[in-house]
Design an enzyme around this catalytic site. Sequence first.
Site, mmCIF file in Angstrom:
data_model
loop_
_atom_site.group_PDB
_atom_site.id
_atom_site.type_symbol
_atom_site.label_atom_id
_atom_site.label_comp_id
_atom_site.label_asym_id
_atom_site.label_seq_id
_atom_site.Cartn_x
_atom_site.Cartn_y
_atom_site.Cartn_z
ATOM 1 N N LEU A 133 0.916 -1.289 -0.222
ATOM 2 C CA LEU A 133 -0.053 -0.066 0.118
ATOM 3 C C LEU A 133 0.760 1.229 -0.033
ATOM 4 C CD1 LEU A 133 -2.758 -1.266 2.613
ATOM 5 C CD2 LEU A 133 -3.088 -1.221 -0.114
ATOM 6 N N SER A 135 3.996 2.098 1.539
ATOM 7 C CA SER A 135 4.252 3.102 2.684
ATOM 8 C C SER A 135 5.673 3.708 2.356
ATOM 9 C CB SER A 135 4.743 2.048 3.875
ATOM 10 O OG SER A 135 5.342 0.972 3.688
ATOM 11 N N ASP A 180 2.991 5.534 -7.168
ATOM 12 C CA ASP A 180 2.660 5.501 -5.870
ATOM 13 C C ASP A 180 2.896 7.272 -5.182
ATOM 14 O OD1 ASP A 180 2.454 2.850 -6.313
ATOM 15 O OD2 ASP A 180 4.238 2.298 -5.506
HETATM 16 C C1 GLA Z 1 4.690 -0.584 -7.733
HETATM 17 C C2 GLA Z 1 5.345 0.603 -8.340
HETATM 18 C C3 GLA Z 1 4.630 1.379 -9.223
HETATM 19 C C4 GLA Z 1 3.755 0.559 -10.099
HETATM 20 C C5 GLA Z 1 3.216 -0.641 -9.458
HETATM 21 C C6 GLA Z 1 2.519 -1.465 -10.270
HETATM 22 O O1 GLA Z 1 3.818 -0.261 -6.609
HETATM 23 O O2 GLA Z 1 5.940 1.381 -7.039
HETATM 24 O O3 GLA Z 1 5.264 2.403 -9.857
HETATM 25 O O4 GLA Z 1 4.702 0.174 -11.306
HETATM 26 O O5 GLA Z 1 4.054 -1.171 -8.602
HETATM 27 O O6 GLA Z 1 1.511 -0.989 -10.957
#
Ligand code: GLA
Length: 393
Positions: A133, A135, A180
């Site tokens: 998620l 962090s 993210d």
């Molecule tokens: C991780 C990466 C993101 C993305 C996802 C998959 O969370 O940090 O940049 O690539 O995987 O969608």
Amino acid sequence: MGKPDTLGRERMTSRFRELTDASVDAAAIRVVRGPGRVNLIGEHTDYNDGYVLPAAIDLEIVIALVPTDDGRATITLDETGETASVDVREVGPRRGDWTDYVAGTARELTSAGLGVRGFRGVLASSLPEGSGLSSSAALELASAWAMSPVGGPAVPPLEMARIAQRAENEYVGVRCGLMDQFASACGVAGGAVMLDCRTLEYRTVVLPDELVICVIHSGVPRTLVASAYNERRADCERAVAAVRRQRPEVRALRDVDLGMLAQATDLDDIARMRAIHIIEENERVLATLDALAAGDMPAIGELFGASHASLRDLFEVSCPELDLLVELSAATPGVVAARMTGAGFGGCIVVLTLPDAVDDLRARVERDYPARTGRTPRLWRVRAAAGAGELTD
Ligand code: GLA
């Protein structure tokens, strides 16, 4: 299983005074937050110049702090009382622990020409670490706010997201895409945010009123994620290189369709499977926007189901536990859509459901999942939250 913890301002200021300095007036303590994220759809598309649809969530990292003049970020963890300190002006080598996210963010803020200031802080988190998620993005964003003056870094949130992504790419050494950090910086209360990872245009996507978001953690620790993640990126790059031999204008899988892929010779089966996932996943994101706007629940369910199947069979980043959670969720009346979320290899699934079905979903998962896996699931009903910022209440 339970509701998200609340890390309110009052509790955080009193923890600051207990753990660091009781002589500091509560009004002089700043409290900043960086949210985690759940991705609704558009998985592994971000580093292929594609589309993503994450939401920042009300599971987050919160830091109560006062600025200092010593050029150091000195942070005590609320949970364990452990204190660590990093030099934010002369960032040293990586240590291989959570402080790297703080140090990397300080370094990238400085290279972007933004001033950083030391602080003394207490950090609390309602985000389960290693759950997928984000962090790490939450910590990068919360610490960026802590090192900046009141009101946050003097750049637009999307630019801050790119700075935090560079911290992770260049200092921590993970080749993640922008999703993210984008969600943690640009999230909007009550809505998901759709990002076009090529143009960097983004917009809020309000979910139908009757839908709630649940996140269920499989309890599977995410191991070897960084190496498997980097392998997937390399697979996608191989597919692009093969297509470019015929179509030199292609820059990323965003530019490729299934017809172009079929014409590419010299392409191994693995790279072909990865590319098919990306091409179709981008289409699914766009179709999901239409389905959400129309409130077409069956279509949303099908799109999530197809995304999960593709991540399982073509991109090969699911695991039996995530598959089972999706199966149990989808079989619960009132659940609209379920799929794995984030990088994969363990971690969480995301479920969109009618509010009345949450109790049944919880009951079914608590009953059947441990019996079939020997693991304990955790379910959170989450709300789409605003991006990182000052916590005022
Ligand atoms: C991780 C990466 C993101 C993305 C996802 C998959 O969370 O940090 O940049 O690539 O995987 O969608």
